[in-house]
Design an enzyme around this catalytic site. Structure first.
Site, PDB file in Angstrom:
ATOM      1  N   HIS A 120     -38.734 -11.472  14.038  1.00 19.77           N
ATOM      2  CA  HIS A 120     -39.089 -12.822  13.581  1.00 19.77           C
ATOM      3  C   HIS A 120     -37.983 -13.318  12.661  1.00 19.77           C
ATOM      4  CE1 HIS A 120     -41.905 -16.135  12.590  1.00 19.77           C
ATOM      5  NE2 HIS A 120     -41.235 -16.129  11.445  1.00 19.77           N
ATOM      6  N   CYS A 121     -37.386 -14.460  13.019  1.00 22.41           N
ATOM      7  CA  CYS A 121     -36.316 -15.037  12.215  1.00 22.41           C
ATOM      8  C   CYS A 121     -36.909 -16.063  11.254  1.00 22.41           C
ATOM      9  CB  CYS A 121     -35.269 -15.700  13.114  1.00 22.41           C
ATOM     10  SG  CYS A 121     -33.933 -16.509  12.196  1.00 22.41           S
ATOM     11  N   PHE A 122     -36.717 -15.848   9.969  1.00 19.82           N
ATOM     12  CA  PHE A 122     -37.283 -16.762   8.980  1.00 19.82           C
ATOM     13  C   PHE A 122     -36.481 -18.053   8.878  1.00 19.82           C
ATOM     14  CE2 PHE A 122     -38.814 -12.580   7.678  1.00 19.82           C
ATOM     15  CZ  PHE A 122     -40.159 -12.836   7.532  1.00 19.82           C
TER      16      PHE A 122
END
Length: 277
Positions: A120-122
C-alpha cells in the site's frame, strides 16, 4: 490495533498532501529562483541553455505527475468482487491487509480486494498491484530524476547567488548544520535556510525512490510481490524474467518510458489472478 490503524489512516491522508506541497515548492523554486538567478540575462548565448533546462525539468515533472495520476486511475482492485471474501485460515492478520486465497488481499485501508497486491503506497493513497505497478515504477523513476535534477540546480543557485563553493565534499555534509547555526545567529535569512533544507529533501527523496524502484524491478523480474516476500513465500519461476517484465510493462514499454500512457491491457487481470495461488 486501533491506534496503529488510526496512524496508518492519518499517514494515508498526510502523505499525498506532502507530495503535492513538495511538488509546488519545487516548481516555485525552479522558475522563481533557480532559472532567473543562474541565467540572469537570457541573451542569444544563454537562451538555448535556459530553454534546455526548462524543457528537461518540465519533461521530468510531467512524467512524474502523469504516472502518479495513472497509478491512481488504474487501481489494482478486483472489479469482480464487491463483497469481502472469507479470510484464509492461514491469514497472519497483518495490520494493513488480510491475505485471501488465490493470490488476493483485502486491504483494510482501501477496504477493497486487491489483485496481486505488492504494498500500500501512502503517497498515492491506494494499493500497488499488477494493474498499476508499471505506473508506480515509472513514478518512482521520474520522481528520483526530478529531485536529483533539482538538487543540481539548487547547488548551482547557491554557488551563483551566495558564492558557496562545493569543490570540497565536506561542504555539502556540513551545509545544513552550519546554515541552521547561522540562521539562529541572525547571519542568514529564513529563505536561505529553507533552500538548504530543500537540497537535503531532494537528495533523500531521490535516493529513496531510486532504491525502491530497483527493488520493485527485481521483484517484477522474479515474478514476485513484496507481500509474498514478507510471508516467506518464494514464487516458482515458471516464466523467464523477460516475460515477467512484459506482463507488467506491456509490449509498448518504450513508449511508456517517455510518456505516462497505458501500455498493457488490464481487462483480463481479474481472470488471470484467480488462476494463481
Amino acid at each position: 490495533m486501533f491506534t496503529r490503524m488510526l496512524k496508518l489512516r492519518l499517514l494515508n491522508a498526510v502523505a499525498p498532501a506532502y507530495f503535492f506541497m513538495a511538488t509546488a515548492v519545487t516548481f516555485v523554486l525552479h522558475f522563481g529562483f533557480f532559472i532567473p538567478t543562474i541565467f540572469p540575462n537570457p541573451d542569444t548565448s544563454l537562451r538555448s541553455s535556459t530553454t534546455l533546462h526548462t524543457v528537461v525539468f518540465l519533461f521530468l515533472m510531467f512524467n512524474a505527475l502523469g504516472n502518479y495520476i495513472m497509478t491512481i486511475k488504474y487501481p489494482a482492485e478486483s472489479a469482480n468482487e464487491t463483497a469481502v471474501p472469507v479470510c484464509s485460515p492461514h491469514c497472519s492478520d497483518k495490520v494493513d491487509a488480510h491475505y485471501l486465497l488465490n493470490g488476493r488481499h483485502f486491504c483494510k485501508l482501501c477496504k477493497k480486494v486487491i489483485l496481486k497486491r505488492d504494498h500500500h503506497c501512502f503517497f498515492t493513497g491506494n494499493c500497488i498491484g499488477n494493474k498499476n505497478m508499471r505506473y508506480f515504477i515509472m513514478f518512482c523513476i521520474y520522481t528520483s530524476c526530478t529531485c536529483l535534477y533539482s538538487l543540481v540546480l539548487g547547488v548551482a543557485f547557491l554557488t551563483v547567488e551566495y558564492s558557496i563553493s562545493f569543490e570540497n565534499p565536506l561542504t555539502f555534509l556540513t551545509l545544513l548544520p552550519l546554515s541552521a547555526a547561522y540562521f539562529f545567529m541572525g547571519t542568514i535569512s529564513g529563505v536561505q535556510l529553507f533552500l538548504v533544507l530543500m537540497l537535503y529533501v531532494w537528495l533523500g527523496i531521490g535516493l529513496v525512490c531510486a532504491g525502491f524502484c530497483c527493488q520493485q524491478v527485481l521483484l517484477v523480474a522474479r515474478g514476485q510481490t513484496w507481500c509474498q516476500l514478507q510471508r516467506g513465500q518464494l514464487q516458482d519461476n515458471h516464466s523467464p524474467w523477460r516475460a515477467n517484465l512484459k506482463d507488467v510493462f506491456g509490449t509498448r514499454w518504450i513508449l511508456g518510458l517517455i510518456l505516462p500512457v497505458q501500455t498493457v491491457e488490464t481487462g483480463s487481470d481479474d481472470t488471470e489472478a484467480l488462476k494463481q495461488d
